[in-house]
Design a protein around this motif. Sequence first.
Motif, mmCIF file in Angstrom:
data_model
loop_
_atom_site.group_PDB
_atom_site.id
_atom_site.type_symbol
_atom_site.label_atom_id
_atom_site.label_comp_id
_atom_site.label_asym_id
_atom_site.label_seq_id
_atom_site.Cartn_x
_atom_site.Cartn_y
_atom_site.Cartn_z
ATOM 1 N N VAL A 1 -1.728 3.694 5.622
ATOM 2 C CA VAL A 1 -0.771 3.599 6.718
ATOM 3 C C VAL A 1 0.217 4.752 6.613
ATOM 4 O O VAL A 1 0.395 5.339 5.551
ATOM 5 N N ASN B 1 -2.814 0.764 2.059
ATOM 6 C CA ASN B 1 -2.349 -0.200 3.064
ATOM 7 C C ASN B 1 -1.643 -1.398 2.418
ATOM 8 O O ASN B 1 -1.449 -2.431 3.049
ATOM 9 N N GLU C 1 -0.979 -6.921 2.495
ATOM 10 C CA GLU C 1 -1.782 -5.908 3.175
ATOM 11 C C GLU C 1 -1.238 -5.642 4.568
ATOM 12 O O GLU C 1 -1.069 -6.565 5.372
#
Length: 139
Positions: free
Chosen positions: A24, A90, A100
Amino acid sequence: MKKFLPLSLLFLLAACSSDDDATVNPAYIVNKWYITGTTFSQDNTNYDEGYIPCETDYYEFSADYKFREIGVSQCSETVYSESEYSINGNQVTRNNYSTEIVALSKNQMKIKEQIRYFVTPVDPVIETVIVTYKPVSLQ
């Protein structure tokens, strides 16, 4: 403040791992986030009444890797917890719990967690949930 207790329990009881190698953008997490919904075993519970100034609790992730749980009532803020957070792929870790991130953009964050609760005093139920958030700044 009525929605804060279940949200706090999600973070306090969270323990999640994933084999997903997705990464991310950590810059997107820097914001104040409020809960808009929770999905329990395919049953979506929508809390999104919109952000109500002076009444909506939120989580804050800062650029210097500080995490705060903020309770809000009658325009008064109470810091329920403070800690550092980290992001690895993530996974976001705060308060010694990892969860997560399944979706993260400037407009929405979804976190998958496992919660544990008791239906009877000896029979724990472990359930995977997805908690959806919106940033306070979009209001």
